[in-house]
Design a protein around this motif. Structure first.
Motif, PDB file in Angstrom:
ATOM      1  N   GLU A  42       0.818  -1.193   0.000  1.00  0.00           N
ATOM      2  CA  GLU A  42       0.000   0.000   0.000  1.00  0.00           C
ATOM      3  C   GLU A  42       0.865   1.262   0.000  1.00  0.00           C
ATOM      4  O   GLU A  42       0.594   2.233  -0.711  1.00  0.00           O
ATOM      5  CB  GLU A  42      -0.861  -0.032   1.264  1.00  0.00           C
ATOM      6  N   TRP A  43       1.916   1.172   0.768  1.00  0.00           N
ATOM      7  CA  TRP A  43       2.827   2.312   0.925  1.00  0.00           C
ATOM      8  C   TRP A  43       3.492   2.652  -0.408  1.00  0.00           C
ATOM      9  O   TRP A  43       3.554   3.816  -0.827  1.00  0.00           O
ATOM     10  CB  TRP A  43       3.865   1.955   1.995  1.00  0.00           C
ATOM     11  N   VAL A  44       3.967   1.624  -1.082  1.00  0.00           N
ATOM     12  CA  VAL A  44       4.626   1.838  -2.367  1.00  0.00           C
ATOM     13  C   VAL A  44       3.640   2.472  -3.353  1.00  0.00           C
ATOM     14  O   VAL A  44       3.983   3.422  -4.067  1.00  0.00           O
ATOM     15  CB  VAL A  44       5.207   0.513  -2.914  1.00  0.00           C
ATOM     16  N   SER A  45       2.399   1.992  -3.362  1.00  0.00           N
ATOM     17  CA  SER A  45       1.402   2.583  -4.259  1.00  0.00           C
ATOM     18  C   SER A  45       1.167   4.042  -3.926  1.00  0.00           C
ATOM     19  O   SER A  45       1.086   4.902  -4.815  1.00  0.00           O
ATOM     20  CB  SER A  45       0.076   1.840  -4.150  1.00  0.00           C
ATOM     21  N   THR A  46       1.074   4.324  -2.634  1.00  0.00           N
ATOM     22  CA  THR A  46       0.838   5.706  -2.210  1.00  0.00           C
ATOM     23  C   THR A  46       1.983   6.614  -2.637  1.00  0.00           C
ATOM     24  O   THR A  46       1.764   7.704  -3.171  1.00  0.00           O
ATOM     25  CB  THR A  46       0.667   5.750  -0.674  1.00  0.00           C
ATOM     26  N   LEU A  47       3.193   6.166  -2.424  1.00  0.00           N
ATOM     27  CA  LEU A  47       4.347   6.990  -2.787  1.00  0.00           C
ATOM     28  C   LEU A  47       4.427   7.182  -4.301  1.00  0.00           C
ATOM     29  O   LEU A  47       4.766   8.265  -4.784  1.00  0.00           O
ATOM     30  CB  LEU A  47       5.644   6.359  -2.262  1.00  0.00           C
ATOM     31  N   LYS A  48       4.092   6.127  -5.040  1.00  0.00           N
ATOM     32  CA  LYS A  48       4.150   6.254  -6.499  1.00  0.00           C
ATOM     33  C   LYS A  48       3.145   7.275  -7.019  1.00  0.00           C
ATOM     34  O   LYS A  48       3.387   7.957  -7.997  1.00  0.00           O
ATOM     35  CB  LYS A  48       3.899   4.894  -7.173  1.00  0.00           C
ATOM     36  N   LYS A  49       2.022   7.350  -6.334  1.00  0.00           N
ATOM     37  CA  LYS A  49       0.978   8.278  -6.782  1.00  0.00           C
ATOM     38  C   LYS A  49       1.260   9.726  -6.353  1.00  0.00           C
ATOM     39  O   LYS A  49       0.586  10.640  -6.827  1.00  0.00           O
ATOM     40  CB  LYS A  49      -0.376   7.845  -6.199  1.00  0.00           C
ATOM     41  N   SER A  50       2.191   9.894  -5.453  1.00  0.00           N
ATOM     42  CA  SER A  50       2.442  11.243  -4.909  1.00  0.00           C
ATOM     43  C   SER A  50       3.348  12.016  -5.852  1.00  0.00           C
ATOM     44  O   SER A  50       4.539  12.170  -5.598  1.00  0.00           O
ATOM     45  CB  SER A  50       3.082  11.132  -3.525  1.00  0.00           C
ATOM     46  N   GLU A  51       2.756  12.520  -6.935  1.00  0.00           N
ATOM     47  CA  GLU A  51       3.570  13.121  -7.984  1.00  0.00           C
ATOM     48  C   GLU A  51       3.535  14.642  -7.980  1.00  0.00           C
ATOM     49  O   GLU A  51       4.214  15.276  -8.788  1.00  0.00           O
ATOM     50  CB  GLU A  51       3.110  12.598  -9.355  1.00  0.00           C
ATOM     51  N   GLN A  52       2.736  15.230  -7.073  1.00  0.00           N
ATOM     52  CA  GLN A  52       2.663  16.686  -7.038  1.00  0.00           C
ATOM     53  C   GLN A  52       4.015  17.260  -6.632  1.00  0.00           C
ATOM     54  O   GLN A  52       4.699  16.694  -5.781  1.00  0.00           O
ATOM     55  CB  GLN A  52       1.595  17.138  -6.026  1.00  0.00           C
ATOM     56  N   PRO A  53       4.364  18.427  -7.233  1.00  0.00           N
ATOM     57  CA  PRO A  53       5.661  19.033  -6.891  1.00  0.00           C
ATOM     58  C   PRO A  53       5.823  19.258  -5.394  1.00  0.00           C
ATOM     59  O   PRO A  53       6.899  19.011  -4.844  1.00  0.00           O
ATOM     60  CB  PRO A  53       5.632  20.367  -7.644  1.00  0.00           C
ATOM     61  N   ASP A  54       4.736  19.695  -4.731  1.00  0.00           N
ATOM     62  CA  ASP A  54       4.895  19.994  -3.301  1.00  0.00           C
ATOM     63  C   ASP A  54       4.962  18.738  -2.439  1.00  0.00           C
ATOM     64  O   ASP A  54       5.108  18.812  -1.233  1.00  0.00           O
ATOM     65  CB  ASP A  54       3.763  20.920  -2.826  1.00  0.00           C
ATOM     66  N   GLN A  55       4.848  17.590  -3.052  1.00  0.00           N
ATOM     67  CA  GLN A  55       4.937  16.343  -2.267  1.00  0.00           C
ATOM     68  C   GLN A  55       6.327  15.718  -2.328  1.00  0.00           C
ATOM     69  O   GLN A  55       6.590  14.727  -1.658  1.00  0.00           O
ATOM     70  CB  GLN A  55       3.932  15.313  -2.808  1.00  0.00           C
ATOM     71  N   GLN A  56       7.184  16.281  -3.159  1.00  0.00           N
ATOM     72  CA  GLN A  56       8.440  15.567  -3.452  1.00  0.00           C
ATOM     73  C   GLN A  56       9.361  15.419  -2.248  1.00  0.00           C
ATOM     74  O   GLN A  56      10.022  14.404  -2.092  1.00  0.00           O
ATOM     75  CB  GLN A  56       9.158  16.225  -4.629  1.00  0.00           C
ATOM     76  N   ALA A  57       9.388  16.418  -1.390  1.00  0.00           N
ATOM     77  CA  ALA A  57      10.247  16.304  -0.212  1.00  0.00           C
ATOM     78  C   ALA A  57       9.718  15.212   0.723  1.00  0.00           C
ATOM     79  O   ALA A  57      10.477  14.381   1.216  1.00  0.00           O
ATOM     80  CB  ALA A  57      10.314  17.636   0.513  1.00  0.00           C
ATOM     81  N   ASP A  58       8.417  15.211   0.920  1.00  0.00           N
ATOM     82  CA  ASP A  58       7.830  14.197   1.795  1.00  0.00           C
ATOM     83  C   ASP A  58       7.962  12.813   1.177  1.00  0.00           C
ATOM     84  O   ASP A  58       8.125  11.807   1.874  1.00  0.00           O
ATOM     85  CB  ASP A  58       6.349  14.507   2.046  1.00  0.00           C
ATOM     86  N   ARG A  59       7.877  12.781  -0.130  1.00  0.00           N
ATOM     87  CA  ARG A  59       8.051  11.513  -0.830  1.00  0.00           C
ATOM     88  C   ARG A  59       9.474  10.986  -0.623  1.00  0.00           C
ATOM     89  O   ARG A  59       9.671   9.788  -0.413  1.00  0.00           O
ATOM     90  CB  ARG A  59       7.798  11.749  -2.316  1.00  0.00           C
ATOM     91  N   ALA A  60      10.421  11.893  -0.645  1.00  0.00           N
ATOM     92  CA  ALA A  60      11.813  11.501  -0.409  1.00  0.00           C
ATOM     93  C   ALA A  60      11.965  10.912   0.995  1.00  0.00           C
ATOM     94  O   ALA A  60      12.611   9.881   1.188  1.00  0.00           O
ATOM     95  CB  ALA A  60      12.749  12.700  -0.595  1.00  0.00           C
ATOM     96  N   GLU A  61      11.334  11.567   1.950  1.00  0.00           N
ATOM     97  CA  GLU A  61      11.403  11.033   3.315  1.00  0.00           C
ATOM     98  C   GLU A  61      10.773   9.642   3.367  1.00  0.00           C
ATOM     99  O   GLU A  61      11.292   8.720   3.991  1.00  0.00           O
ATOM    100  CB  GLU A  61      10.697  11.954   4.305  1.00  0.00           C
ATOM    101  N   GLY A  62       9.651   9.505   2.659  1.00  0.00           N
ATOM    102  CA  GLY A  62       8.978   8.198   2.620  1.00  0.00           C
ATOM    103  C   GLY A  62       9.890   7.130   2.040  1.00  0.00           C
ATOM    104  O   GLY A  62       9.942   6.002   2.558  1.00  0.00           O
TER     105      GLY A  62
END
Length: 854
Positions: free
Chosen positions: A727-747
RNA sequence: GCGGAUGUGGCGGAAUUGGUAGACGCACUGGUUUUAGGUACCAGCGCCGCAAGGCGUGGGGGUUCGAGUCCCUCCAUCCGCACCA
């Protein structure tokens, strides 16, 4: 340009990196300092030469736990070795003319290379095989210490003889009357054997089960039943005959054991086992009794025999006096249902309240006298037909016991018998002492010398280990050691005269009863007190009784001879029994089993590739050679990589349950691996250095995922942890908004450190891809920001009369009245309230709102 | 016979203090891209119903505002022990 992850090139590379970094070396207690210790152990394998999927699952589980503990700062001991003695090596010697030692060590080498490909976080520096002379030499020392302490003894006894393997079997190794290995019908023989006095600890082994709160209930129950404690009365019935008619040794009477002393007034006869010493004596003078004994011996212990065994017996002509009723005598019978191995081998029979006794009494027309009156029955009316009454009630027709409950009557009877001096309260166990002599070559030699003058003489410590001779032949059935021309010839250490070595070897269960202690004190360090007990032990439930009970005995015995500083005597603080790996079976028209590698599948239709003919799909069963439904781990590793094979064994079912291996399931796991890689592959190369703060939804999700995986691993719910990863991998893959990239990196940083428990090679590649420093296998567990786990607002479901109708979003700490008002104002909920009167609104803060209306 | 467990979609399973049943995966259906195919991606997927809605965790009963979860009872399957007095 997206790339694909290639496990075949990546996996060896990362294993080499781990080896270079010496990541899994166990730290000494001094090095570890304050770090808590964690001894994580999987049941060590028998070196058959090939790893199977059951091994992969077992060791994958242990590896998850070991890596998790390591990441959380524990000093981890995670060793591996080989349970290397046993029959298969001798069978190979007989069939292929190879030496058992050579065969075994070759297998170990082959399996070790398979193990290495799995990428397990094992400390191989403590590796040993139980057939190493260093190991079995230490075992011989232990044997002599136990002998000295009186925990080992020798006695002539009837043994279970396996006519195919030419060896003795422990009771535990006889299954349905057949040898556990050979499957041959077991015969009874009288031999002098070595025994471990496991019964000395029967009571402690039983009561201590209560303290094993991290053991499966099932295993504790099974051990409890195996030990089989019962409380009762042991007493003597004296003969009423003139002394000449009774063999002299038995003039004092017959000792019986009963758990139902309350029914003594219902006694109608005594029954002796066919193997009772008195029966044997009588058989010498009485041909009928001799014939009866012979008939019983022939029936044996086979499955069918016990199934159908009719209760039969023979009257000895002797009679005994009833202890409480003056002038009353009871006939003494020999009965086939009385076991010599339990209690005293003799019982008094109360047919009204014991089914076996009743069957017997009806057959031979013996009296049936009721003494326990069921509730709601009247004394005059109550009688038993063909079913004995074994339920509760009050005593009647029993003089001083009349009116008492069964429990009270038991105590009263025992007290009276004790006062009369012909018996006492007594505890009995089903558990027998453990016979350990085996007439085999490939086992630990028993370090004993037999001298005509001095008797049984221990081999002096300076002469240990007693090594197995290399030059043996296997061309005769039986024990090669006793056929050896001169190995057994030695001088008595006591008197110097010619004497003979013991040629029996120890049951291989002895080898595995203390190996964990050897792991704890390898490399000549005495670290047993530090490492033991094992914090988490993992293995198959098939060892629920034998291996685990023997190990518990050994830990106590070793403690009591000063070999182990383990006050509780419990070797395994935590135990987990994992389920098997199963697979569908395929069968051709002509009845051949067909391997999964030889089939193609189209929907439900399965076809054999070589013949093009359809196959019958059979039930899902444990992978076994005979059903040909095995999947070779090596083939899987070569196709999908070790990570995928490991991951799949943990993903589909709870670990304690069986997991069905399916091709499509494995492909799903392989797809997941690629999805993980494509997630990381799309990240900036320095994503590992990104630092974030704030409380975005994605950050909250990331931290919760870490917490969920942490908890799931802690609780042995690996399948749930796997679901969270998906589930986590799917969530991170979908997080493509520019303002999500830092949080995605942390993820991604967190994800890699969680994933490494399950797919260590892939996680390492991902970690490297985002510029993580060092090795993720050496990284600490991700820190969780607790403030991200709790929400400021919650979504509360709104129920109307217990059915969910709507939901509302509200501040977490909103007062109940606000929640109630909001719920009643909700339009969707209101539509279900039309024409009804609200009776009550139940608000469970943070959980739910329920509007009750009629 | 005794003891222990388990029972939830087509399948494996999740829901672990009584509080949104069906997370996640597999299979299946439709679509997009590329293609020879696989791959990849998007959407759907408990049952009945056009819908509103109803019904749903082995069966039956109960406790509760509310039950997969607690209680009673029955059934089925699996495992262990089995003439243990």
């Amino acid at each position: 340009m997206p790339t694909r992850y290639d496990p075949l090139t990546a996996e060896p590379k990362w294993r080499a990196a781990w080896a270079d970094a010496d990541l899994y070396r166990t730290k000494s207690p001094e090095e570890a300092g304050d770090a808590p210790k964690a001894f994580i152990l999987e049941m060590f394998p028998y070196p058959s030469g090939r790893l199977h999927m059951g091994h992969v699952r077992n060791y994958a589980m242990g590896d998850v736990i070991a890596r998790h503990r390591r990441a959380k700062g524990h000093n981890v001991l995670h060793p591996m070795g080989w349970d290397a003695f046993g029959m298969p090596a001798e069978n190979a010697a007989m069939e292929n003319k190879v030496h058992p030692g050579a065969w075994t060590y070759d297998n170990i080498a082959a399996m070790k290379s398979q193990f290495e490909r799995l990428g397990l976080s094992l400390d191989w520096s403590r590796e040993f095989a139980t057939c190493d002379a260093e190991y079995y030499g230490e075992q011989q020392k232990l044997f002599l210490k136990l002998l000295d302490k009186g925990l080992v003894y020798r006695k002539a006894s009837k043994v279970n003889w396996d006519p195919v393997d030419h060896t003795v079997l422990a009771n535990e190794q006889v299954i349905d009357g057949r040898g556990w290995r050979s499957g041959a019908l077991v015969e009874q023989r009288e031999l002098t054997q070595w025994f471990f006095k496991i019964t000395a600890y029967a009571d402690d082994l039983l009561t201590a089960l209560d303290g094993l709160d991290r053991w499966p209930e099932k295993v504790r129950t099974m051990q409890g039943n195996w030990i089989g404690r019962s409380e009762g009365l042991q007493m003597r019935f004296s003969f009423d005959q003139p002394p000449t008619s009774v063999p002299p040794e038995f003039e004092a009477g017959i000792e019986i054991y009963t758990t139902r002393p309350d029914t003594l007034f219902g006694a109608s006869f005594l029954a002796l086992s066919p193997d009772h010493p008195l029966t044997k004596q009588l058989a010498q003078q009485n041909a009928d009794i001799a014939a009866f004994r012979a008939a019983c011996a022939k029936v044996g212990t086979s499955e069918e025999a016990i199934e159908k065994a009719e209760k039969v017996g023979i009257d000895t002509g002797l009679s005994v006096s009833h202890p409480f009723i003056d002038g009353k005598t009871l006939p003494v019978w020999v009965a086939n249902f009385v076991l010599m191995g339990y209690g005293t081998g003799a019982v008094f029979a109360c047919p009204a309240h014991d089914q076996r006794d009743l069957d017997f009494a009806r057959k031979y027309n013996l009296p049936v006298r009721t003494v326990v009156l069921p509730p709601d029955e009247k004394p005059g009316d109550f009688a038993v037909g063909d079913t004995a009454y074994v339920g509760p009630g009050t005593l009647f027709q029993s003089e001083f016991l009349d009116g008492m409950t069964i429990e009270a009557a038991k105590s009263a009877t025992i007290e009276k018998i004790e006062a009369m001096g012909c018996g006492q309260r007594s505890v009995n166990y089903r558990l027998r002492d453990w016979g350990v002599s085996r007439q085999r070559y490939w086992g630990c030699p028993i370090p004993i010398i037999h001298c005509d003058q001095c008797g049984v003489v221990p081999v002096p410590e300076r002469d240990l280990p007693v090594r197995l001779p290399d030059d043996v032949s296997f061309d005769k059935p039986g024990n090669p050691l006793s056929h050896h021309p001169d190995w057994a010839d030695v001088d008595c250490p006591n008197c110097g005269k010619a004497a003979r070595r013991e040629t029996d070897t120890l049951d291989t269960f002895v080898d595995s009863s203390w190996y964990f202690a050897r792991f704890a004190s390898a490399n000549d360090l005495d670290e047993r007190a530090y490492w033991l007990p094992v914090d988490q032990y993992i293995g198959g439930v098939e060892h629920a009784i034998l291996h685990l009970l023997y190990s518990r005995f050994f830990s106590r015995a070793m403690r009591d001879v000063g070999e182990m500083d383990l006050p509780s005597g419990e070797p395994f603080a935590g135990l987990f029994t994992q389920g098997m790996v199963t697979h569908e079976t395929y069968r051709s028209d002509d009845g051949r089993w067909v391997s999964p590698s030889e089939i193609t599948r189209d929907g439900d239709a399965v076809t054999e590739i070589s013949t093009g003919k359809p196959l019958t799909v059979g039930p899902v069963e444990k992978m076994s050679k005979s059903k040909r439904n095995t999947i070779d781990p090596d083939t899987m590793i070569e196709t999908f990589g070790a990570d995928v094979a490991r991951f799949f064994t943990l993903s589909d079912s709870p670990p304690e349950r069986d997991v069905e291996w399916t091709q499509s399931g494995v492909e799903g796991a392989a797809r997941f691996a690629q999805r993980v890689w494509s997630l990381f592959d799309a990240m900036p190369e320095d994503a590992a250095t990104v630092q974030v703060s704030g409380k975005s939804d994605l950050r909250k999700y990331n931290h919760r995922a870490v917490a969920a995986i942490d908890k799931a691993v802690e609780d042995f719910r690996f399948n749930s942890a796997v679901a969270t990863l998906y589930e986590w991998v799917s969530t991170l893959k979908k997080s493509e908004q520019p303002d999500q990239q830092a949080d995605r990196a942390e993820g991604c940083q967190q994800l890699a450190r969680c994933l490494v428990l399950f797919m260590p090679h892939l996680a390492e590649a991902c970690w490297h891809r985002i510029g993580g420093s060092g090795l993720v296998a050496a990284a600490t567990w991700p820190d969780i920001d607790a403030s991200l786990i709790v929400d400021e607002t919650v979504t509360l479901p709104i129920q109307v009369n217990g059915k969910r109708r709507s939901q509302l979003e509200i501040a977490k700490d909103a007062p109940q009245t606000d929640i109630e008002a909001a719920a009643l104002a909700d339009a969707d909920a209101a539509s279900f309230l039309q024409g009804k009167t609200v009776k009550k609104v139940i608000v469970v803060p943070g959980r739910i709102v329920n509007i009750v209306a009629t």
